[in-house]
Motif scaffolding. Sequence first.
Motif, PDB file in Angstrom:
ATOM      1  N   MET A  38      11.631  -8.408  13.421  1.00 52.52           N
ATOM      2  CA  MET A  38      10.511  -8.083  14.296  1.00 52.52           C
ATOM      3  C   MET A  38       9.178  -8.591  13.740  1.00 52.52           C
ATOM      4  O   MET A  38       8.255  -8.892  14.484  1.00 52.52           O
ATOM      5  CB  MET A  38      10.438  -6.579  14.528  1.00 52.52           C
ATOM      6  CG  MET A  38       9.487  -6.185  15.632  1.00 52.52           C
ATOM      7  SD  MET A  38       9.514  -4.423  15.957  1.00 52.52           S
ATOM      8  CE  MET A  38      11.152  -4.206  16.631  1.00 52.52           C
ATOM      9  N   TRP A  75       6.531   4.077  15.820  1.00 52.67           N
ATOM     10  CA  TRP A  75       7.802   3.372  15.673  1.00 52.67           C
ATOM     11  C   TRP A  75       8.038   3.166  14.184  1.00 52.67           C
ATOM     12  O   TRP A  75       7.129   3.343  13.379  1.00 52.67           O
ATOM     13  CB  TRP A  75       7.819   2.079  16.473  1.00 52.67           C
ATOM     14  CG  TRP A  75       6.807   1.069  16.057  1.00 52.67           C
ATOM     15  CD1 TRP A  75       5.485   1.064  16.368  1.00 52.67           C
ATOM     16  CD2 TRP A  75       7.018  -0.071  15.237  1.00 52.67           C
ATOM     17  NE1 TRP A  75       4.870  -0.008  15.800  1.00 52.67           N
ATOM     18  CE2 TRP A  75       5.787  -0.724  15.102  1.00 52.67           C
ATOM     19  CE3 TRP A  75       8.133  -0.605  14.603  1.00 52.67           C
ATOM     20  CZ2 TRP A  75       5.643  -1.889  14.357  1.00 52.67           C
ATOM     21  CZ3 TRP A  75       7.990  -1.764  13.870  1.00 52.67           C
ATOM     22  CH2 TRP A  75       6.752  -2.389  13.764  1.00 52.67           C
ATOM     23  N   TYR A  76       9.273   2.841  13.832  1.00 56.29           N
ATOM     24  CA  TYR A  76       9.716   2.886  12.441  1.00 56.29           C
ATOM     25  C   TYR A  76      10.507   1.640  12.046  1.00 56.29           C
ATOM     26  O   TYR A  76      11.188   1.047  12.865  1.00 56.29           O
ATOM     27  CB  TYR A  76      10.631   4.103  12.232  1.00 56.29           C
ATOM     28  CG  TYR A  76       9.986   5.417  12.598  1.00 56.29           C
ATOM     29  CD1 TYR A  76       9.429   6.229  11.620  1.00 56.29           C
ATOM     30  CD2 TYR A  76       9.933   5.850  13.923  1.00 56.29           C
ATOM     31  CE1 TYR A  76       8.842   7.445  11.950  1.00 56.29           C
ATOM     32  CE2 TYR A  76       9.341   7.060  14.260  1.00 56.29           C
ATOM     33  CZ  TYR A  76       8.799   7.850  13.274  1.00 56.29           C
ATOM     34  OH  TYR A  76       8.219   9.038  13.598  1.00 56.29           O
ATOM     35  N   THR A  77      10.442   1.351  10.743  1.00 56.35           N
ATOM     36  CA  THR A  77      11.302   0.349  10.135  1.00 56.35           C
ATOM     37  C   THR A  77      12.009   1.037   8.964  1.00 56.35           C
ATOM     38  O   THR A  77      11.362   1.722   8.172  1.00 56.35           O
ATOM     39  CB  THR A  77      10.495  -0.859   9.620  1.00 56.35           C
ATOM     40  OG1 THR A  77       9.827  -1.464  10.731  1.00 56.35           O
ATOM     41  CG2 THR A  77      11.396  -1.891   8.962  1.00 56.35           C
ATOM     42  N   CYS A 105      14.552  -1.717  13.018  1.00 55.84           N
ATOM     43  CA  CYS A 105      13.405  -1.033  13.593  1.00 55.84           C
ATOM     44  C   CYS A 105      13.885  -0.178  14.751  1.00 55.84           C
ATOM     45  O   CYS A 105      14.828  -0.543  15.442  1.00 55.84           O
ATOM     46  CB  CYS A 105      12.376  -2.041  14.095  1.00 55.84           C
ATOM     47  SG  CYS A 105      11.717  -3.100  12.793  1.00 55.84           S
ATOM     48  N   GLU A 108      10.287   1.421  18.868  1.00 54.42           N
ATOM     49  CA  GLU A 108       9.231   0.485  19.271  1.00 54.42           C
ATOM     50  C   GLU A 108       8.906   0.541  20.759  1.00 54.42           C
ATOM     51  O   GLU A 108       7.819   0.142  21.171  1.00 54.42           O
ATOM     52  CB  GLU A 108       9.561  -0.952  18.846  1.00 54.42           C
ATOM     53  CG  GLU A 108      10.732  -1.576  19.551  1.00 54.42           C
ATOM     54  CD  GLU A 108      12.075  -1.133  19.007  1.00 54.42           C
ATOM     55  OE1 GLU A 108      13.074  -1.439  19.665  1.00 54.42           O
ATOM     56  OE2 GLU A 108      12.152  -0.486  17.958  1.00 54.42           O
ATOM     57  N   ILE A 111       5.638   2.073  21.667  1.00 56.60           N
ATOM     58  CA  ILE A 111       4.415   1.281  21.576  1.00 56.60           C
ATOM     59  C   ILE A 111       4.161   0.554  22.899  1.00 56.60           C
ATOM     60  O   ILE A 111       3.029   0.283  23.273  1.00 56.60           O
ATOM     61  CB  ILE A 111       4.534   0.250  20.422  1.00 56.60           C
ATOM     62  CG1 ILE A 111       4.710   0.959  19.088  1.00 56.60           C
ATOM     63  CG2 ILE A 111       3.351  -0.700  20.380  1.00 56.60           C
ATOM     64  CD1 ILE A 111       3.566   1.838  18.665  1.00 56.60           C
ATOM     65  N   ARG A 131       6.496   4.023   8.825  1.00 57.52           N
ATOM     66  CA  ARG A 131       6.082   4.569  10.128  1.00 57.52           C
ATOM     67  C   ARG A 131       4.791   3.906  10.565  1.00 57.52           C
ATOM     68  O   ARG A 131       3.829   3.811   9.800  1.00 57.52           O
ATOM     69  CB  ARG A 131       5.868   6.075  10.025  1.00 57.52           C
ATOM     70  CG  ARG A 131       5.457   6.722  11.331  1.00 57.52           C
ATOM     71  CD  ARG A 131       5.172   8.214  11.129  1.00 57.52           C
ATOM     72  NE  ARG A 131       4.897   8.876  12.369  1.00 57.52           N
ATOM     73  CZ  ARG A 131       3.690   8.950  12.931  1.00 57.52           C
ATOM     74  NH1 ARG A 131       2.642   8.376  12.346  1.00 57.52           N
ATOM     75  NH2 ARG A 131       3.530   9.590  14.078  1.00 57.52           N
ATOM     76  N   ARG A 134       1.362   4.883  16.819  1.00 62.60           N
ATOM     77  CA  ARG A 134       0.968   4.245  18.074  1.00 62.60           C
ATOM     78  C   ARG A 134      -0.553   4.157  18.184  1.00 62.60           C
ATOM     79  O   ARG A 134      -1.100   3.117  18.558  1.00 62.60           O
ATOM     80  CB  ARG A 134       1.546   5.022  19.258  1.00 62.60           C
ATOM     81  CG  ARG A 134       1.134   4.452  20.586  1.00 62.60           C
ATOM     82  CD  ARG A 134       1.608   5.311  21.740  1.00 62.60           C
ATOM     83  NE  ARG A 134       1.185   4.680  22.967  1.00 62.60           N
ATOM     84  CZ  ARG A 134       1.902   4.617  24.046  1.00 62.60           C
ATOM     85  NH1 ARG A 134       3.096   5.160  24.085  1.00 62.60           N
ATOM     86  NH2 ARG A 134       1.443   4.029  25.108  1.00 62.60           N
ATOM     87  N   LEU A 151       3.042  -9.104  16.660  1.00 60.93           N
ATOM     88  CA  LEU A 151       4.061  -8.082  16.473  1.00 60.93           C
ATOM     89  C   LEU A 151       4.603  -7.598  17.818  1.00 60.93           C
ATOM     90  O   LEU A 151       5.806  -7.366  17.957  1.00 60.93           O
ATOM     91  CB  LEU A 151       3.506  -6.918  15.660  1.00 60.93           C
ATOM     92  CG  LEU A 151       4.513  -5.906  15.155  1.00 60.93           C
ATOM     93  CD1 LEU A 151       5.676  -6.564  14.418  1.00 60.93           C
ATOM     94  CD2 LEU A 151       3.826  -4.905  14.251  1.00 60.93           C
ATOM     95  N   VAL A 152       3.744  -7.477  18.819  1.00 59.04           N
ATOM     96  CA  VAL A 152       4.217  -7.127  20.165  1.00 59.04           C
ATOM     97  C   VAL A 152       5.183  -8.203  20.657  1.00 59.04           C
ATOM     98  O   VAL A 152       6.230  -7.901  21.242  1.00 59.04           O
ATOM     99  CB  VAL A 152       3.045  -6.927  21.146  1.00 59.04           C
ATOM    100  CG1 VAL A 152       3.541  -6.821  22.584  1.00 59.04           C
ATOM    101  CG2 VAL A 152       2.245  -5.683  20.777  1.00 59.04           C
ATOM    102  N   MET A 155       8.401  -7.626  18.935  1.00 51.94           N
ATOM    103  CA  MET A 155       9.097  -6.509  19.570  1.00 51.94           C
ATOM    104  C   MET A 155       9.793  -6.970  20.844  1.00 51.94           C
ATOM    105  O   MET A 155      10.950  -6.611  21.100  1.00 51.94           O
ATOM    106  CB  MET A 155       8.114  -5.387  19.925  1.00 51.94           C
ATOM    107  CG  MET A 155       7.576  -4.633  18.773  1.00 51.94           C
ATOM    108  SD  MET A 155       6.362  -3.425  19.375  1.00 51.94           S
ATOM    109  CE  MET A 155       5.651  -2.905  17.837  1.00 51.94           C
TER     110      MET A 155
END
Length: 184
Positions: A38, A75-77, A105, A108, A111, A131, A134, A151-152, A155
């Motif tokens: 991502m 959102w998380y990784t 991830c 997401e 977001i 973490r 948002r 990054l969007v 995603m």
Amino acid sequence: MSQRKNVVFSIVIYHVGKSMRPNLTLEKIISFLLEVEMFAPLDVSELSEIVSIMDIQTYEEGEIIFQEGDIGDAWYTIYDGLVTVETKQPFQETTSVAELSSSYCFGEMAILDDAPRSATITVSQSTILFRFSRTKFERLLDNKSLGAYKLVYGMACVLAQRQRRLNNRISELMQEIDILDNPV
């Protein structure tokens, strides 16, 4: 003469679980995220800006990170550990639909839209998560952060790949049903 942008890092570590303490440096975090699909569209400087809004959380086995239907606030990784993705099914309590490990991830979609969480995430073994709030991420977008926009895009690429896999699986299941309904 090149201009240099100084980024201030304030990584907060939350110990949600018991005594697991990650030994992470900024260099380790950035090196790790550069290998996560991502984050692939970002360069080191853009990634540094994203890391500046990141919190580190630790969880122990059995803890719930969030539940299906909750409001999505982050959102998380997964840096280290294992989590289980569960959804509610008619006439059943929950169904495990996936296990996610390091570099995956999740969350997401929170977001990208205001819909409630689509699954419950439960820790299967001690886990360290990155973490991304948002609210903080939206602030980067409002400030026209190129890294946030990239990054969007990352995603969207990951979600498109997941959708393709899901479509293929549905097609396979439909073929199996067709074979069962129409034996030779």
